[in-house]
Design a protein around this motif. Structure first.
Motif, PDB file in Angstrom:
ATOM      1  N   MET A  87       0.721  -1.217   0.129  1.00 32.12           N
ATOM      2  CA  MET A  87       0.113   0.171  -0.259  1.00 32.12           C
ATOM      3  C   MET A  87       1.094   1.252  -0.601  1.00 32.12           C
ATOM      4  O   MET A  87       2.104   1.682   0.853  1.00 32.12           O
ATOM      5  CB  MET A  87      -0.762  -0.001   1.394  1.00 32.12           C
ATOM      6  CG  MET A  87      -1.994   1.415   1.077  1.00 32.12           C
ATOM      7  SD  MET A  87      -3.075   1.291   2.577  1.00 32.12           S
ATOM      8  CE  MET A  87      -4.010  -0.153   2.427  1.00 32.12           C
ATOM      9  N   ASN A  88       0.999   2.209  -1.340  1.00 33.00           N
ATOM     10  CA  ASN A  88       1.713   3.091  -0.821  1.00 33.00           C
ATOM     11  C   ASN A  88       0.952   4.337  -0.049  1.00 33.00           C
ATOM     12  O   ASN A  88      -0.232   3.811   0.225  1.00 33.00           O
ATOM     13  CB  ASN A  88       0.924   4.157  -2.155  1.00 33.00           C
ATOM     14  CG  ASN A  88      -0.019   4.523  -2.429  1.00 33.00           C
ATOM     15  OD1 ASN A  88      -0.317   5.006  -1.790  1.00 33.00           O
ATOM     16  ND2 ASN A  88      -0.459   4.198  -4.268  1.00 33.00           N
ATOM     17  N   LYS A 123      -2.204   4.992   2.280  1.00 34.02           N
ATOM     18  CA  LYS A 123      -2.448   4.403   4.029  1.00 34.02           C
ATOM     19  C   LYS A 123      -3.147   5.956   4.765  1.00 34.02           C
ATOM     20  O   LYS A 123      -4.621   5.367   5.619  1.00 34.02           O
ATOM     21  CB  LYS A 123      -1.000   4.885   4.055  1.00 34.02           C
ATOM     22  CG  LYS A 123      -0.599   3.547   4.064  1.00 34.02           C
ATOM     23  CD  LYS A 123       1.200   3.487   3.973  1.00 34.02           C
ATOM     24  CE  LYS A 123       1.654   2.186   4.303  1.00 34.02           C
ATOM     25  NZ  LYS A 123       3.146   2.793   4.923  1.00 34.02           N
ATOM     26  N   GLU A 143       5.228   6.608  -6.654  1.00 31.90           N
ATOM     27  CA  GLU A 143       5.305   5.227  -5.921  1.00 31.90           C
ATOM     28  C   GLU A 143       5.694   3.973  -6.331  1.00 31.90           C
ATOM     29  O   GLU A 143       5.847   3.473  -6.215  1.00 31.90           O
ATOM     30  CB  GLU A 143       4.489   5.685  -4.409  1.00 31.90           C
ATOM     31  CG  GLU A 143       4.813   6.914  -3.618  1.00 31.90           C
ATOM     32  CD  GLU A 143       3.832   6.999  -2.587  1.00 31.90           C
ATOM     33  OE1 GLU A 143       2.361   6.127  -2.826  1.00 31.90           O
ATOM     34  OE2 GLU A 143       3.877   7.080  -1.307  1.00 31.90           O
ATOM     35  N   ASP A 144       4.266   4.227  -7.542  1.00 32.66           N
ATOM     36  CA  ASP A 144       3.997   2.990  -8.111  1.00 32.66           C
ATOM     37  C   ASP A 144       4.781   3.018  -8.833  1.00 32.66           C
ATOM     38  O   ASP A 144       5.595   1.163  -8.774  1.00 32.66           O
ATOM     39  CB  ASP A 144       2.718   2.690  -9.298  1.00 32.66           C
ATOM     40  CG  ASP A 144       1.434   2.738  -8.195  1.00 32.66           C
ATOM     41  OD1 ASP A 144       1.537   2.389  -7.191  1.00 32.66           O
ATOM     42  OD2 ASP A 144       0.560   2.769  -9.227  1.00 32.66           O
ATOM     43  N   ALA A 186       8.520   3.493  -8.008  1.00 32.93           N
ATOM     44  CA  ALA A 186       9.530   2.833  -7.541  1.00 32.93           C
ATOM     45  C   ALA A 186       9.127   1.425  -6.919  1.00 32.93           C
ATOM     46  O   ALA A 186      10.173   0.260  -6.789  1.00 32.93           O
ATOM     47  CB  ALA A 186       9.228   4.284  -6.337  1.00 32.93           C
ATOM     48  N   ALA A 187       7.769   0.797  -6.392  1.00 34.47           N
ATOM     49  CA  ALA A 187       7.174  -0.317  -5.720  1.00 34.47           C
ATOM     50  C   ALA A 187       7.588  -1.403  -6.802  1.00 34.47           C
ATOM     51  O   ALA A 187       8.282  -2.572  -6.899  1.00 34.47           O
ATOM     52  CB  ALA A 187       5.913  -0.143  -5.481  1.00 34.47           C
ATOM     53  N   SER A 188       7.090  -1.152  -8.015  1.00 30.21           N
ATOM     54  CA  SER A 188       7.717  -2.090  -9.375  1.00 30.21           C
ATOM     55  C   SER A 188       9.535  -2.377  -9.602  1.00 30.21           C
ATOM     56  O   SER A 188       9.777  -3.062  -9.627  1.00 30.21           O
ATOM     57  CB  SER A 188       7.155  -1.311 -11.221  1.00 30.21           C
ATOM     58  OG  SER A 188       5.702  -2.044 -10.671  1.00 30.21           O
ATOM     59  N   TYR A 224      11.356  -1.881  -7.663  1.00 34.22           N
ATOM     60  CA  TYR A 224      11.560  -2.912  -6.401  1.00 34.22           C
ATOM     61  C   TYR A 224      11.969  -4.323  -6.260  1.00 34.22           C
ATOM     62  O   TYR A 224      12.147  -5.445  -5.921  1.00 34.22           O
ATOM     63  CB  TYR A 224      11.559  -2.576  -4.350  1.00 34.22           C
ATOM     64  CG  TYR A 224      12.471  -1.437  -4.121  1.00 34.22           C
ATOM     65  CD1 TYR A 224      13.593  -1.362  -3.838  1.00 34.22           C
ATOM     66  CD2 TYR A 224      11.777   0.215  -4.099  1.00 34.22           C
ATOM     67  CE1 TYR A 224      14.091  -0.362  -2.655  1.00 34.22           C
ATOM     68  CE2 TYR A 224      12.502   0.767  -3.214  1.00 34.22           C
ATOM     69  CZ  TYR A 224      13.823   0.897  -2.951  1.00 34.22           C
ATOM     70  OH  TYR A 224      13.770   1.628  -2.314  1.00 34.22           O
ATOM     71  N   ARG A 225      11.320  -4.752  -7.180  1.00 32.67           N
ATOM     72  CA  ARG A 225      10.500  -5.954  -7.444  1.00 32.67           C
ATOM     73  C   ARG A 225      11.718  -6.620  -9.065  1.00 32.67           C
ATOM     74  O   ARG A 225      10.933  -6.926 -10.088  1.00 32.67           O
ATOM     75  CB  ARG A 225       9.654  -6.400  -7.987  1.00 32.67           C
ATOM     76  CG  ARG A 225       8.267  -6.369  -6.310  1.00 32.67           C
ATOM     77  CD  ARG A 225       6.811  -6.390  -6.472  1.00 32.67           C
ATOM     78  NE  ARG A 225       6.259  -6.126  -7.524  1.00 32.67           N
ATOM     79  CZ  ARG A 225       5.618  -5.302  -7.795  1.00 32.67           C
ATOM     80  NH1 ARG A 225       5.458  -4.022  -6.710  1.00 32.67           N
ATOM     81  NH2 ARG A 225       4.818  -4.550  -8.695  1.00 32.67           N
ATOM     82  N   SER A 248       9.740  -9.066 -11.567  1.00 30.02           N
ATOM     83  CA  SER A 248       8.666  -9.130 -12.021  1.00 30.02           C
ATOM     84  C   SER A 248       9.024  -8.750 -12.895  1.00 30.02           C
ATOM     85  O   SER A 248       9.550  -8.898 -13.665  1.00 30.02           O
ATOM     86  CB  SER A 248       8.119  -7.049 -11.453  1.00 30.02           C
ATOM     87  OG  SER A 248       7.163  -6.719 -12.374  1.00 30.02           O
TER      88      SER A 248
END
Length: 492
Positions: free
Chosen positions: A1-2, A6, A135-136, A138-140, A142-143, A146
């Protein structure tokens, strides 16, 4: 959750743990209150803002309900909205939503400020969108497990960012007065008068085709269609090359170049370049590809490559792409290279999000027309034709031959068919033992040899008809037909 999610799910964590997400509840309240006091305020903001632009979910729901009521021709007031919120949960201070609506209307300070409130709410919504995109991404990133590659992540982010930028560009008035529209039209007419009848759009490099089309016009979707081996890729390549190599003088007398974007979904960039080198050096493509060259021809190819290497033709030869990916990459070409023409070879190789093929083609052609308008450039898209024309005695193509979807004809501003009678005559060669038939066949071949037609089947801005052309198969090169060899003009 970004971080934004939150805060939205649990506002109590905002002040303690997370940075303040851009929002302005007072502006949202003032906007809704102004509309409830005077529904005419809704007309000023309906094209600026949407329910999802509100930070407070209740405000978004109220705005959506107001929109439905006004669209139905009724008046939106706290009383007319009350039935929609009778069973809603009380707000944080214990008031019912119906009571809250009355408070918003009573506290409305000015109706005239509704547009400014809407712009504030929308700008903050766009800022929240940027936060989510970042944020999306950055989150992607980090994986590493993917499926999406770094290039794919950049492409997705670019598309989302462009969506935000596009919203920013639509903040102005959606309608234009006749005075403004007629003034723009007059400016174009006077500019055409100063040119003394010269073409207004980009020149295709073919005199007769330019005369018929008036050049390639901005925001036009031009479909270039034909059966296999007719030469549609060759003609599209020739036009793209002529535009990229040519220079034009704008209405201010400034000489400019016209960079071209070319999506080659079937041929590689090297194959496309080899065709152009063949055309420029007048050495057959077969000789170039097989290396069957004399020493002087090798030197000529090297010189020509150096001479034309700076031509602003930008090629993307990645196949298997969607219309969304093409749009994203075309926007990037426009931003980086300032392209003035886009060519797609060919549209049946694109895919969309629809499962049914006719709907998918409709989505693709709609997307290409929207892209032409958005980038304000002509877009040439090649298209295959059905076999229907080959079953007729006169095999010259018609609009009904456009393959798979009527949307191709509907969305196109211009449809040009490439037709070479020589191709069909060549395949009708009789047996050598039939001397009479062979003699007639030779005469027909001689009459059709090296000749082609650009059949204009649809032209939103002018006449349809046939433009005779010459075609050199060895060089895959079209040219204007010499005066003495002209074919009689036939109109569709």
């Amino acid at each position: 959750m970004n971080a934004l999610a939150k805060i939205v799910s649990d506002p109590s964590v905002e002040a303690e743990k997370l940075p303040r997400v851009p929002h302005n509840l007072e502006a949202e309240q003032a906007l809704i209150g102004a509309i409830l006091v005077d529904n005419r305020a809704f007309e000023r903001v309906s094209e600026i803002i949407a329910p999802l632009d509100f930070f407070d979910a209740l405000h978004g729901l109220i705005f959506e309900t107001i929109s439905k009521i006004i669209t139905d021709g009724r008046t939106a007031t706290p009383i007319s909205l009350a039935p929609f919120f009778e069973n809603a949960e009380p707000i944080s201070d214990g008031r019912t939503v119906v009571q809250y609506l009355g408070t918003l209307a009573r506290n409305a300070t000015t109706v005239s400020g509704a547009r400014d409130y809407a712009l504030t709410v929308r700008e903050l919504a766009d800022r929240r969108s940027l936060i989510i995109i970042g944020e999306d991404l950055a989150a992607s990133a980090y994986r590493p497990e993917s499926d999406n590659t770094p290039a794919g992540l950049v492409e997705d982010a670019e598309g989302k960012l462009f969506g935000v930028a596009e919203r920013e560009a639509t903040k102005g008035a959606a309608t234009v007065s006749f005075a403004e529209a007629s003034k723009k039209s007059l400016d174009r007419i006077l500019a055409a008068y100063k040119r003394g009848g010269a073409i207004q759009g980009l020149s295709t490099g073919f005199v007769d085709l330019d005369k018929k089309l008036g050049g390639l016009q901005r925001s036009d979707l031009i479909i270039l269609a034909g059966r296999p081996s007719m030469g549609k890729t060759a003609l599209a390549t020739n036009i793209a090359w002529n535009v990229a190599r040519g220079k034009w003088v704008d209405d201010d007398g400034v000489e400019r170049i016209s960079p071209v974007g070319f999506f080659s979904l079937e041929m590689s960039d090297q194959q496309l370049a080899a065709r152009l080198l063949s055309s420029e050096t007048e050495i057959s493509g077969e000789s170039l590809n097989r290396g069957l060259l004399r020493p002087d021809q090798v030197e000529a190819v090297i010189r020509k490559q150096a001479e034309i290497s700076s031509t602003p033709l930008h090629i993307d030869d990645r196949g298997g792409i969607t219309i969304a990916q093409l749009v994203s990459r075309a926007r990037r070409m426009k931003r980086r290279h300032g392209i003035e023409l886009l060519v797609i070879d060919y549209l049946q190789l694109l895919s969309g999000s629809k499962k049914e093929r006719v709907q998918e083609l409709t989505q693709i052609t709609n997307g290409l027309k929207a892209l032409a308008k958005e980038l304000n450039i002509p877009v040439i898209a090649l298209s295959q034709l059905s076999r229907a024309s080959e079953k007729r005695e006169d095999k010259r193509p018609q609009l009904s031959d456009l393959r798979e979807s009527g949307s191709i004809e509907q969305d196109a501003d211009i449809v040009v068919f490439v037709y070479r009678e020589e191709y069909y005559i060549e395949r009708e060669k009789p047996a050598d033992t039939d001397l009479t038939a062979t003699s007639e066949w030779i005469a027909k071949m001689a009459a059709a040899k090296g000749k082609a037609e650009a059949v204009i089947g649809k032209h939103r801005h002018g006449p349809v008809g046939i433009v005779p052309m010459s075609f050199n198969g060895d060089l895959t090169k079209f040219s204007d037909l010499a005066d003495e060899a002209r074919l009689p003009e036939r109109f569709a």
